[in-house]
Design an enzyme around this catalytic site. Structure first.
Site, PDB file in Angstrom:
ATOM      1  N   ASP A 133      66.562  41.827  52.966  1.00 35.67           N
ATOM      2  CA  ASP A 133      65.599  41.287  53.929  1.00 35.67           C
ATOM      3  C   ASP A 133      64.244  41.914  53.659  1.00 35.67           C
ATOM      4  OD1 ASP A 133      67.467  39.728  55.133  1.00 35.67           O
ATOM      5  OD2 ASP A 133      67.804  41.065  56.837  1.00 35.67           O
ATOM      6  N   ASP A 183      74.521  28.439  59.253  1.00 33.92           N
ATOM      7  CA  ASP A 183      75.020  29.394  60.239  1.00 33.92           C
ATOM      8  C   ASP A 183      75.767  28.564  61.285  1.00 33.92           C
ATOM      9  OD1 ASP A 183      73.587  31.384  58.939  1.00 33.92           O
ATOM     10  OD2 ASP A 183      71.899  31.325  60.346  1.00 33.92           O
TER      11      ASP A 183
END
Lengths: 200, 251
Positions: free
Chosen positions: B11, B130
């Site tokens: 990230d 997701d």
């Protein structure tokens, strides 16, 4: 006098030539990008990259008058991925006649049990026989991403298996092709690029 | 045979690795390039970089980071985070990315998958999904799981494939962060329905979990962040253990 580069990369608007340029930077090779037939004809070695769709890429090559130029070359020429496929006789992708340097056809992977298409990831190459692949161990891993392939044939210098055996590399006279991406295949790929700049 | 892939995910915020990285031997833990090189040397098959910045400055820092990665790393890498237009995708490609991953942007505008695949090829676009279970149905979520949509996981995965996605990256929001393993039956069903590769993400806490998602879940690749960042399992240890269990990996 202008220094002749190690490699002349054919720039026919396929996009993402950065990857191959950066890989050549990493091995310290000199290169230039051009679509100029005169420069290509006088190059030490020529690299034909290719990302995208076969019939569009073939039209782009023809549109720039490069199809006959490439066929006439006598110095080492390396086609990568789609670039290799364009050097074959015909591609099923867009049902298009290609450069016909290699007499072989490009076909789509059939639907097979447990076999994913596109063929994405690292796979092994074997039956290695060419100066292009010198210093590589049998079953070295290289990175592939493709849905179409060239059948194993008399010009195959490296074989890969993805449900079926196909040509990972082909060679005929001064022409070479890699179905995988040496520029993304770690140290193995860098060895192949170094081998290519030793060819003359 | 094509090897099962191990993919560490980083990230990125304002061009730096966000906190939560715990490595000895790195002089600058914040520098994504140094971490990426370490993972590459340790046997990572690909890398994923997700931009979690929401500012223009952050995005510009991300583009220059992509360019540095392309110059210095010799394996494929995927970038994502907030891609919602073909212009975003083109900017990532121009910076040197091999693939992009899209999530919410594709759910909101599925046509963009078709456009990107047509323009840049299927190999360039990974669709991240997701999902979470709501009344026994796997519902697609957006915005990091905050919004549950009407879309159903399997139907959306097949639609994404048919529109030209080259790979599917599935994360169960019910398992993500739990370290209790993956929903193996869901991965097996995705594998049955799709002919494109499936990447498993979210839930791994052990080598056994990853082994299970390859064998029982039939996934083609596994993506993980924290287990690698905290040095709980190194990539080389993981791959050796998988190889010992007859899973084909690149060593």
């Amino acid at each position: 006098m202008k220094q002749i580069k190690d490699i002349t990369i054919i720039d026919y608007d396929t996009g993402n030539l950065e990857s191959i340029c950066y890989a050549l930077d990493r091995i310290g090779a000199t290169y230039e990008l051009t679509a100029d037939p005169a420069i290509i004809q006088n190059a030490h070695r020529v690299l034909l990259p290719g990302v995208g769709e076969a019939s569009t890429a073939m039209s782009d090559l023809k549109g720039k008058g490069l199809d006959s130029v490439i066929k006439s070359l006598t110095q080492p020429v390396l086609g990568i991925c789609l670039g290799m496929q364009l050097m074959c006789s015909h591609s099923e992708e867009g049902d298009r006649d290609c450069l016909n340097i290699f007499p072989n056809k490009v076909i789509k992977f059939p639907l097979m049990e447990k076999i994913k298409v596109p063929h994405v990831g690292w796979n092994t190459i074997s039956g290695l026989k060419s100066p292009l692949l010198i210093d590589l161990a049998e079953n070295s891993y290289v990175y592939f991403t493709h849905s179409y392939y060239v059948e194993k044939n008399e010009h195959t210098i490296a074989t890969c298996n993805h449900g079926i055996d196909f040509s990972a590399c082909i060679a005929y006279n001064n022409f070479y092709g890699c179905q995988f991406h040496p520029e993304k295949s770690g140290e193995i790929g860098e060895t192949i690029l170094r081998n290519f700049i030793q060819l003359s | 045979m094509v090897a099962k892939r191990i993919i560490p995910c980083l990230d990125i915020k304002n061009g730096q690795t966000v906190k939560g990285i715990n490595f000895e031997g790195l002089t600058n833990v914040g520098d994504p390039i140094e971490l990426a090189k370490k993972y590459t040397l340790d046997g990572a098959d690909e890398l994923v970089f997700l931009d979690i910045t929401a500012t223009l400055e952050g995005r510009n820092a991300f583009y220059s980071l992509i360019n540095r990665i392309a110059k210095e790393i010799n394996i494929p890498f995927t970038v994502g985070g907030g891609i919602s237009s073909i212009e975003d995708a083109a900017a990532m490609l121009d910076a040197g990315a091999d693939k992009i991953t899209m999530n919410s942007g594709a759910v909101q505008n599925p046509e963009i998958i078709t456009e990107i695949a047509r323009k840049y090829g299927s190999q360039f676009i990974v669709i991240a999904i997701d999902a979470k279970q709501v009344d026994n149905i796997w519902r697609v979520t957006t915005h990091s799981g905050q919004q549950v949509t009407e879309r159903e996981l399997y139907g959306w995965a097949v639609e994404a494939q048919d529109r030209g996605a080259g790979e599917i990256l599935f994360t169960s929001m019910d398992h993500d962060g739990t370290k209790q393993g993956y929903p193996l039956d869901v991965y097996a069903e995705l594998n049955r329905l799709l002919h494109i590769p499936v990447i498993a993400s979210g839930g791994a806490g052990s080598i056994q979990d990853i082994e299970d998602v390859f064998i029982k879940g039939k996934a083609d690749a596994a993506l993980a962040a924290s287990i690698f960042h905290y040095n709980e399992i190194t990539i080389s240890q993981l791959k050796e253990a998988l190889a010992n269990n007859n899973i084909t990996v690149r060593l």
